[in-house]
Enzyme design. Sequence first.
Site, mmCIF file in Angstrom:
data_model
loop_
_atom_site.group_PDB
_atom_site.id
_atom_site.type_symbol
_atom_site.label_atom_id
_atom_site.label_comp_id
_atom_site.label_asym_id
_atom_site.label_seq_id
_atom_site.Cartn_x
_atom_site.Cartn_y
_atom_site.Cartn_z
ATOM 1 N N TYR A 59 1.999 -25.053 -63.473
ATOM 2 C CA TYR A 59 2.457 -23.667 -63.690
ATOM 3 C C TYR A 59 1.317 -22.651 -63.745
ATOM 4 O O TYR A 59 1.560 -21.456 -63.526
ATOM 5 C CB TYR A 59 3.260 -23.562 -64.987
ATOM 6 C CG TYR A 59 4.695 -24.020 -64.898
ATOM 7 C CD1 TYR A 59 5.227 -24.511 -63.707
ATOM 8 C CD2 TYR A 59 5.534 -23.968 -65.999
ATOM 9 C CE1 TYR A 59 6.543 -24.932 -63.630
ATOM 10 C CE2 TYR A 59 6.858 -24.390 -65.931
ATOM 11 C CZ TYR A 59 7.361 -24.873 -64.752
ATOM 12 O OH TYR A 59 8.678 -25.285 -64.684
ATOM 13 N N LEU A 60 0.104 -23.100 -64.055
ATOM 14 C CA LEU A 60 -0.991 -22.128 -64.146
ATOM 15 C C LEU A 60 -1.131 -21.375 -62.830
ATOM 16 O O LEU A 60 -1.455 -20.192 -62.814
ATOM 17 C CB LEU A 60 -2.325 -22.806 -64.497
ATOM 18 C CG LEU A 60 -2.398 -23.677 -65.755
ATOM 19 C CD1 LEU A 60 -3.851 -24.019 -66.072
ATOM 20 C CD2 LEU A 60 -1.737 -23.043 -66.954
ATOM 21 N N GLN A 61 -0.907 -22.060 -61.704
ATOM 22 C CA GLN A 61 -1.116 -21.432 -60.398
ATOM 23 C C GLN A 61 -0.080 -20.363 -60.070
ATOM 24 O O GLN A 61 -0.325 -19.502 -59.246
ATOM 25 C CB GLN A 61 -1.183 -22.467 -59.276
ATOM 26 C CG GLN A 61 0.120 -23.103 -58.873
ATOM 27 C CD GLN A 61 -0.059 -24.441 -58.170
ATOM 28 O OE1 GLN A 61 -0.367 -24.506 -56.996
ATOM 29 N NE2 GLN A 61 0.114 -25.537 -58.909
ATOM 30 N N MET B 178 0.789 -26.692 -55.291
ATOM 31 C CA MET B 178 2.248 -26.696 -55.163
ATOM 32 C C MET B 178 2.653 -26.474 -53.701
ATOM 33 O O MET B 178 1.842 -26.082 -52.874
ATOM 34 C CB MET B 178 2.859 -25.615 -56.040
ATOM 35 C CG MET B 178 2.958 -25.990 -57.520
ATOM 36 S SD MET B 178 3.800 -24.685 -58.476
ATOM 37 C CE MET B 178 4.219 -25.575 -59.985
ATOM 38 N N GLY B 179 3.915 -26.665 -53.427
ATOM 39 C CA GLY B 179 4.449 -26.443 -52.074
ATOM 40 C C GLY B 179 4.971 -27.745 -51.486
ATOM 41 O O GLY B 179 4.338 -28.342 -50.638
ATOM 42 N N GLU C 253 1.264 -31.094 -52.941
ATOM 43 C CA GLU C 253 2.102 -32.051 -53.681
ATOM 44 C C GLU C 253 3.108 -32.725 -52.759
ATOM 45 O O GLU C 253 3.640 -33.778 -53.071
ATOM 46 C CB GLU C 253 2.839 -31.339 -54.825
ATOM 47 C CG GLU C 253 3.821 -30.273 -54.344
ATOM 48 C CD GLU C 253 4.556 -29.544 -55.482
ATOM 49 O OE1 GLU C 253 4.368 -29.910 -56.643
ATOM 50 O OE2 GLU C 253 5.303 -28.607 -55.165
ATOM 51 N N THR D 98 8.832 -15.871 -53.786
ATOM 52 C CA THR D 98 8.522 -17.296 -53.884
ATOM 53 C C THR D 98 7.035 -17.511 -53.684
ATOM 54 O O THR D 98 6.422 -16.881 -52.820
ATOM 55 C CB THR D 98 9.278 -18.166 -52.860
ATOM 56 O OG1 THR D 98 8.676 -19.468 -52.859
ATOM 57 C CG2 THR D 98 9.184 -17.647 -51.439
ATOM 58 N N ASP E 191 5.986 -20.199 -52.572
ATOM 59 C CA ASP E 191 5.902 -21.171 -51.474
ATOM 60 C C ASP E 191 5.737 -20.516 -50.112
ATOM 61 O O ASP E 191 5.386 -21.178 -49.146
ATOM 62 C CB ASP E 191 7.146 -22.076 -51.466
ATOM 63 C CG ASP E 191 7.196 -22.970 -52.696
ATOM 64 O OD1 ASP E 191 6.124 -23.246 -53.263
ATOM 65 O OD2 ASP E 191 8.301 -23.375 -53.087
#
Lengths: 418, 418
Positions: free
Chosen positions: B295-297, B187-188, B244, B139, B141
């Site tokens: 999604y790039l990350q 993200m996260g 986010e 993941t 995350d």
Amino acid sequence: MASGTLLYSQSGGVTAVINATASGVITEARARKIKVLAARNGILGALREELVDTSKESAAAIRGLAHTPGGAFGSCRYKLKSVEADRAKYERLLQVFKAHDVRYFLYNGGNDSADTANKVSKLAAEFGYPLTCIGVPKTIDNDLAVTDCCPGFGSAAKYTAVSVREAALDVAAMAETSTKVFVYEAMGRHAGWLAAAAGLAGNGPDEAPHLILFPERAYDEADFLKQVQKVVKRVGYCVVVASEGIQTADGRFVADSGGGKDSFGHTQLGGVASYLAGKVKDALGYKVHWTLPDYLQRSARHIASKTDVDQALAVGKAAVQFALAGRNATMPVIERTSDNPYRWKIGSAPLDKVANHEKMFPKGFIRKDGYGITDKARTYLEPLIRGEAYPPYGKDGLPNYVTLKNTQVKKKLPKWEG
Amino acid sequence: MASGTLLYSQSGGVTAVINATASGVITEARARKIKVLAARNGILGALREELVDTSKESAAAIRGLAHTPGGAFGSCRYKLKSVEADRAKYERLLQVFKAHDVRYFLYNGGNDSADTANKVSKLAAEFGYPLTCIGVPKTIDNDLAVTDCCPGFGSAAKYTAVSVREAALDVAAMAETSTKVFVYEAMGRHAGWLAAAAGLAGNGPDEAPHLILFPERAYDEADFLKQVQKVVKRVGYCVVVASEGIQTADGRFVADSGGGKDSFGHTQLGGVASYLAGKVKDALGYKVHWTLPDYLQRSARHIASKTDVDQALAVGKAAVQFALAGRNATMPVIERTSDNPYRWKIGSAPLDKVANHEKMFPKGFIRKDGYGITDKARTYLEPLIRGEAYPPYGKDGLPNYVTLKNTQVKKKLPKWEG
């Protein structure tokens, strides 16, 4: 030290390789024993007499510039108008040049900068001040006239193609139960060069990007949605690359449709990708993801194109050679001498052929259906993203980018009341 | 060939290195003469009996997986509920396993997947079917329990830190006349791990990122805007990294404030960065840019962390070893044995300790003022982004990512009516 100082200045939006050009300029000038000053924050620093003494920077720092993104001396968005309208500013520039014995002025930017350098050169002639003005090309938009391509574009193009290829693999893996449509927003307000570069990520109709939206083609929403649905039905998912500059047939920017004000009158910043994603979701019901890379695409030195870095260094070096040869009011440009194998050399262009022109994306580069690139476009674009030119990394896993001292020379003139 | 087949399956959001784990699994299984099937699109493929015969893939393709982002067999967002609620599905899984002599089940995902693997193992025991179930961690995350870190996170973290460092150089160059504030959305949703990783890009209060917004700290708009203004006044510009998942004190997601519906009732997709950028622009009047890498990350294999790639390969290899050793209902995890020098080894965790737990971002990792990371966080994070592990590039300037044949084995069971 030879007589006469060289003033170097960065202008407009910066790129992953504009500092490589600065490195080329300073390295070549040092080899020829020419003193280099750099204006802080572009032409503003020249007006304010905020001039950096680059001789205070170590050789390692100047080498390091070649792999450092951003604009090491600061750039600016500040356009001088006509000599008539802005005469006081042009005269101030010449005063600053005289005060610091600046005999060579290198302005590193796009077509606005070429125009400014051209005007400065004319005014200097009018005043009988011996000054050689050289434009040095820079823009990720690739819209500069005469030159085959523009330093800064190749690296942004490589970032775009690599990122789209990678994100497409992600979407392909998720599409069965989750995201079916992915929208990537590329820079390049007036011309579709960067969006087109995404086309290098795949080959044939089933490989991503499946649909590219160019500013040169009117955005037709009904047709776009039909195409998205067709691709999803055929491939299972759809990757869309949209230029931020796409417009409807009546000339309305699609980017202005996203965003706006919320119900409290607060600014909602949107963009093309967010707008298109919303439309796809509403009209087709697909789960959508979208990305706005923004500055990441023009500062991604970590994925720079070697071709681009080489050309950025070369135009810097050539600019100094042009200056010392007295080739006033010119710009070193990239001339392509062969497509296969790709070969290029430095040519030159008069500044008035570059100033205020915009090189449009050729019609022959857009596929007949309007949603992709042609083989001709590939032949042009591909060499520009070739080769990797990684920055050095520290033990901390991060690129070693340099920060200059930017020591300013003593001011000699009264403060500018601009 | 040894008796018994191994079934490998990818689950949830993919990462830049989940295929490296797949490569580790298949390579180790081949060395031990174990047949590997892979489920198409995660657990769905197992239910549908859509099973890929990985023996049809060349050794070069399996090596190439180690540098290919996305999920090579397809992943899915599909959560099995409790055995009571979804008993028919669990039984179908066992039928498929039996039909293909699957004796080892490797489920590569997050805590949901660990939970599923755990339940499958219990049901197999209940039915007296000899099956070894292994969870394999994945993941971006980094919120998986027991393991020190999670494959996928280090590469996304490196992408984040590098991108923020690069974009910050761009903003610094533009700030005098243009963009003064830049907002990066990481993200996260529930935990601030990725936003925190951005903190590695700089050191001290004047280096970017200047402000990090964590989901673990309530978003206080008035204070945030005050901080932005303070930084701009002191440094000249301000780089903000926002998770986010940030929420106000009353538990409202800030992301839900951006976007919504426009005046025609159409979906406006927003997000945290666009929301914050709008607020800064309205309240402080600064020119703002923002990015949503999306999604790039998580697919940026081109800037993967070597530590992360090594660990992704290692958990794949260990998972096969665990399976063959009959260590049912466990997961290979990363154990950190030393911070400096950084050392790690493979440990193991029982699946019920991983299943449905979420590792929160430690309080001691957030600076007292709430807007940055502590030295403790740096000590933890930095080794995870260390080292570069570039994919090979073609002459076309693009990474050579592999596409598998994904040849499916013949179905033996009636169609699944799920």
